[in-house]
Motif scaffolding. Structure first.
Motif, mmCIF file in Angstrom:
data_model
loop_
_atom_site.group_PDB
_atom_site.id
_atom_site.type_symbol
_atom_site.label_atom_id
_atom_site.label_comp_id
_atom_site.label_asym_id
_atom_site.label_seq_id
_atom_site.Cartn_x
_atom_site.Cartn_y
_atom_site.Cartn_z
ATOM 1 N N CYS A 191 42.173 32.914 36.167
ATOM 2 C CA CYS A 191 42.005 34.369 36.150
ATOM 3 C C CYS A 191 42.043 34.937 37.558
ATOM 4 O O CYS A 191 41.416 34.399 38.472
ATOM 5 C CB CYS A 191 40.680 34.738 35.483
ATOM 6 S SG CYS A 191 40.434 36.509 35.290
ATOM 7 N N GLY A 192 42.767 36.039 37.738
ATOM 8 C CA GLY A 192 42.825 36.695 39.029
ATOM 9 C C GLY A 192 42.231 38.084 39.016
ATOM 10 O O GLY A 192 42.199 38.767 40.038
ATOM 11 N N ASN A 193 41.743 38.526 37.853
ATOM 12 C CA ASN A 193 41.195 39.872 37.718
ATOM 13 C C ASN A 193 39.672 39.817 37.768
ATOM 14 O O ASN A 193 39.034 39.207 36.916
ATOM 15 C CB ASN A 193 41.662 40.491 36.396
ATOM 16 C CG ASN A 193 41.284 41.952 36.283
ATOM 17 O OD1 ASN A 193 40.111 42.296 36.288
ATOM 18 N ND2 ASN A 193 42.293 42.812 36.178
ATOM 19 N N VAL A 194 39.083 40.468 38.773
ATOM 20 C CA VAL A 194 37.640 40.377 38.984
ATOM 21 C C VAL A 194 36.854 40.879 37.778
ATOM 22 O O VAL A 194 35.908 40.237 37.317
ATOM 23 C CB VAL A 194 37.237 41.166 40.250
ATOM 24 C CG1 VAL A 194 35.727 41.193 40.409
ATOM 25 C CG2 VAL A 194 37.893 40.553 41.477
ATOM 26 N N SER A 195 37.232 42.030 37.245
ATOM 27 C CA SER A 195 36.466 42.627 36.156
ATOM 28 C C SER A 195 36.470 41.761 34.899
ATOM 29 O O SER A 195 35.511 41.771 34.126
ATOM 30 C CB SER A 195 37.020 44.022 35.827
ATOM 31 O OG SER A 195 38.376 43.943 35.403
ATOM 32 N N LEU A 196 37.531 40.994 34.681
ATOM 33 C CA LEU A 196 37.619 40.135 33.502
ATOM 34 C C LEU A 196 36.839 38.840 33.657
ATOM 35 O O LEU A 196 36.393 38.263 32.670
ATOM 36 C CB LEU A 196 39.088 39.805 33.203
ATOM 37 C CG LEU A 196 39.984 40.978 32.797
ATOM 38 C CD1 LEU A 196 41.416 40.496 32.596
ATOM 39 C CD2 LEU A 196 39.458 41.642 31.529
ATOM 40 N N CYS A 197 36.649 38.372 34.889
ATOM 41 C CA CYS A 197 36.093 37.034 35.111
ATOM 42 C C CYS A 197 34.654 37.021 35.607
ATOM 43 O O CYS A 197 34.004 35.979 35.547
ATOM 44 C CB CYS A 197 36.946 36.281 36.131
ATOM 45 S SG CYS A 197 38.654 36.053 35.662
ATOM 46 N N TRP A 198 34.155 38.132 36.114
ATOM 47 C CA TRP A 198 32.861 38.110 36.789
ATOM 48 C C TRP A 198 31.733 37.649 35.873
ATOM 49 O O TRP A 198 30.938 36.771 36.233
ATOM 50 C CB TRP A 198 32.545 39.489 37.366
ATOM 51 C CG TRP A 198 31.502 39.437 38.442
ATOM 52 C CD1 TRP A 198 30.194 39.759 38.340
ATOM 53 C CD2 TRP A 198 31.704 39.013 39.800
ATOM 54 N NE1 TRP A 198 29.556 39.574 39.541
ATOM 55 C CE2 TRP A 198 30.463 39.119 40.447
ATOM 56 C CE3 TRP A 198 32.808 38.551 40.506
ATOM 57 C CZ2 TRP A 198 30.293 38.771 41.781
ATOM 58 C CZ3 TRP A 198 32.648 38.219 41.843
ATOM 59 C CH2 TRP A 198 31.405 38.322 42.461
ATOM 60 N N ASN A 199 31.632 38.219 34.673
ATOM 61 C CA ASN A 199 30.566 37.828 33.751
ATOM 62 C C ASN A 199 30.713 36.386 33.293
ATOM 63 O O ASN A 199 29.713 35.677 33.113
ATOM 64 C CB ASN A 199 30.527 38.767 32.547
ATOM 65 C CG ASN A 199 29.977 40.139 32.894
ATOM 66 O OD1 ASN A 199 29.259 40.293 33.879
ATOM 67 N ND2 ASN A 199 30.316 41.132 32.093
ATOM 68 N N LEU A 200 31.947 35.930 33.108
ATOM 69 C CA LEU A 200 32.184 34.533 32.741
ATOM 70 C C LEU A 200 31.645 33.599 33.813
ATOM 71 O O LEU A 200 30.967 32.601 33.510
ATOM 72 C CB LEU A 200 33.677 34.295 32.529
ATOM 73 C CG LEU A 200 34.106 32.822 32.352
ATOM 74 C CD1 LEU A 200 33.525 32.255 31.068
ATOM 75 C CD2 LEU A 200 35.625 32.715 32.364
ATOM 76 N N LEU A 201 31.911 33.910 35.075
ATOM 77 C CA LEU A 201 31.440 33.070 36.168
ATOM 78 C C LEU A 201 29.919 33.116 36.283
ATOM 79 O O LEU A 201 29.278 32.093 36.553
ATOM 80 C CB LEU A 201 32.087 33.514 37.481
ATOM 81 C CG LEU A 201 33.556 33.121 37.645
ATOM 82 C CD1 LEU A 201 34.208 33.914 38.773
ATOM 83 C CD2 LEU A 201 33.678 31.629 37.912
#
Length: 203
Positions: free
Chosen positions: A141-151
């Motif tokens: 993933c390169g999109n911050v908004s899509l990945c932040w909660n996952l991380l």
């Protein structure tokens, strides 16, 4: 490249940072993660001299051992840490600055599927900094908004039973970008090493 989050895991009084790192590394290897290497980060803080004409009052230098990447950061007017657009502006005028602080972050890198995890401690220069630094990168993933909660959720699951501190949201300097870059990881490290007590909230 993927998206990267950087946070802190507190050390219980009866344990050392290395003992907690060993526990977290064991949790990952039990999930068939591979230890793929060691790494370090050299962090230095410089402050302008009294007679300097520079408007960059405080400058930070971060150098990675695993890829020799180097980033120069500074505080904008609102104290937000951002990359210096022209690093040569600092290096060519370094005589205008006084070296104030050095820190060294050192640890190991593990690979678990699409996640790259770095478990590290501050090994010199800051006796009061006892927390473990956790870096997690999700490669697809390169999109911050899509990945932040996952991380965030991944780190919280990894550090279960320990007190974990992570940014509730991506730093303002990277929250709106769609293509995450290594410099945004450097921003998080600089922010954490300089202002970690006020820059993060407990998860």
């Amino acid at each position: 490249m993927g998206v990267t989050i950087v946070g802190l895991c507190s050390i219980p009084s009866e344990r050392t940072s290395q003992q907690v790192i060993d526990v977290l590394a064991k949790r990952l290897t039990n999930l068939f993660a591979d230890v793929v290497g060691v790494w370090s980060l050299d962090f230095e803080l410089y402050q302008t001299n009294a007679d300097s004409l520079s408007n960059k009052n405080v400058v930070y230098s971060l150098v990675w051992s695993d890829n020799n990447a180097k980033y120069i950061m500074y505080n904008k007017n609102d104290s937000q840490i951002v990359p210096l657009e022209s690093p040569d502006e600092f290096t060519s005028n370094i005589k205008e600055y006084t070296h104030r602080k050095s820190l060294k972050v050192q640890g190991q890198t593990l690979l678990l599927g699409d996640f790259i995890v770095k478990l590290s401690s501050v090994v010199s220069g800051h006796a009061s900094f006892t927390d473990i630094i956790i870096e997690a990168n999700y490669k697809p993933c390169g999109n911050v908004s899509l990945c932040w909660n996952l991380l965030r959720e991944f780190c919280m699951m990894l550090t279960e039973s320990y007190e974990l501190s992570l940014p509730e949201a991506a730093p303002a300097s990277i929250s709106d970008i769609t293509a995450f870059e290594k410099s945004q990881t450097a921003v998080q490290y600089a922010d954490l090493l300089v202002n970690h007590k006020k820059a993060i909230t407990k998860a």
